[in-house]
Design an enzyme around this catalytic site. Structure first.
Site: not given
Ligand SMILES: Cc1cc2nc3c(=O)[nH]c(=O)nc-3n(C[C@H](O)[C@H](O)[C@H](O)COP(=O)(O)O)c2cc1C
Length: 326
Positions: A18, A101, A202-203
């Site tokens: 992230m 991304c 995801g989620d």
């Molecule tokens: C603040 C933020 C920054 C993120 N930066 C990246 C990143 O640098 N590279 C990436 O592949 N995904 C990035 N993501 C996506 C997350 O890795 C992840 O795929 C997405 O949040 C879904 O997972 P979750 O529902 O558990 O949050 C980012 C997400 C957030 C919220």
């Protein structure tokens, strides 16, 4: 237990990359809380291959967080391959390629999710990186660019055929950003399609959902992003839930300890001024669900350094403890 290439992890839970969040201090926190693998934020391969000093700082690591993956983004196969080698030489244990991304500044250079629209270029990049990288290589994808270009399964085959050791799947389209819900069934379909480990993402916002994603999709690992920001305990909670069917939530003393620890780590990494600025936002995340957050929010702008921060924390946790919150 999740194994990516030759890298044996202690469990199946992975901290998502992230940007702006998964810096070294937070990775150390997630590791302490049980994550089996932590990941840097995305790092520019162009910056690394051109020797930009600031980009190198993102590769700073520490033995306590290992194993750690570095996520690289770029669209030039040579720069990506060189960067994979640089990262491995600096002590990184695995490399992840960002193919998910959707941010404009990333996709306009042909990187991130834009690579899902160009399977040949994606193949060239994976192949070149696999040849140069002495450590395991994974690729993080989305469901596709848009519902009209839903090609995750095709890309998953390209990923496996070009030698990658694992796939992370965040099953939303790039065009969706974070809207809608992640389509976990796609994780299951990709798992059936390839023989390399599949990490679902995801989620996942609770321990039960982490277990449910694994049982519904048969994925090998589960990657957690946003939920870990406000609840870094989610990793150990999930492992407890898996073993005992229930988990403990952190008490006030534990929350207080963790915030202080995170702050001290941030000071060591960024210096007091920037650490203080960052921790003000993190305080509200770490106290989610606790009483008196309005009061805490009111005090945030007055926190100008370590002494004031520690005093405010002490006062806040003392006051809610007196109210009988545990
Ligand atoms: C603040 C933020 C920054 C993120 N930066 C990246 C990143 O640098 N590279 C990436 O592949 N995904 C990035 N993501 C996506 C997350 O890795 C992840 O795929 C997405 O949040 C879904 O997972 P979750 O529902 O558990 O949050 C980012 C997400 C957030 C919220």
């Amino acid at each position: 237990m999740l194994k990516i290439g030759a890298l044996q992890l202690r469990n199946w839970l992975v901290l998502a990359p992230m940007s702006g969040r998964t810096n070294l201090p937070f990775r150390l926190i997630a590791k302490e809380m049980g994550a089996g693998l932590v990941s840097t934020e995305m790092i520019s391969a162009m910056g690394l291959s051109r020797g930009q000093a600031k980009t190198y700082t993102y590769l700073a690591t520490n033995p306590d967080e290992r194993p750690v993956a570095a996520q690289l983004f770029g669209s030039d196969a040579d720069a990506m391959a060189t960067s994979a080698r640089i990262a491995a030489d600096m002590g990184i244990d695995a490399i992840d390629i960002n193919m998910g991304c959707p941010a404009k500044k990333v996709v306009k250079t042909g990187s991130g999710a834009a690579l899902m629209r160009d399977a040949q270029k994606a193949a060239r990049i994976i192949y070149a990186m696999r040849r140069c990288s002495p450590v395991p290589l994974t690729v993080k994808i989305r469901a596709g660019w848009s519902p009209r270009e839903a090609n995750a399964i095709e890309i998953a085959r390209v990923i496996e055929d070009n030698g990658a050791d694992g796939i992370c799947v965040h099953p939303r389209f790039a065009s969706q950003g974070f809207s809608g819900t992640a389509d976990w069934t796609l994780i299951g379909r990709i798992k059936e399609e390839v023989n390399i480990p599949v990490i679902g993402n995801g989620d996942v916002s609770t321990p039960s959902l982490a277990l449910r994603m694994r049982s519904e999709t048969n994925c090998d690992g589960v990657m957690i992003g946003r939920a870990a920001l406000s609840n870094p305990w989610i990793f150990q909670q999930t492992l407890e839930m898996e073993q005992r069917g229930s988990f403990a939530t952190p008490g006030l003393d534990e929350r207080h300890r963790l915030i202080r620890k995170h702050y001290e780590l941030l000071i060591g990494y960024l210096g007091e001024t920037r650490a203080t600025h960052l921790i003000r936002g993190l305080l509200l995340l770490y106290t989610k669900g606790l009483p008196g957050r309005g009061f805490l929010r009111g005090l945030l702008s007055e926190i100008d350094g370590r002494e004031r921060l520690l005093a405010t924390l002490h006062a806040y946790f003392g006051s809610i403890q007196e109210e009988g919150v545990s």
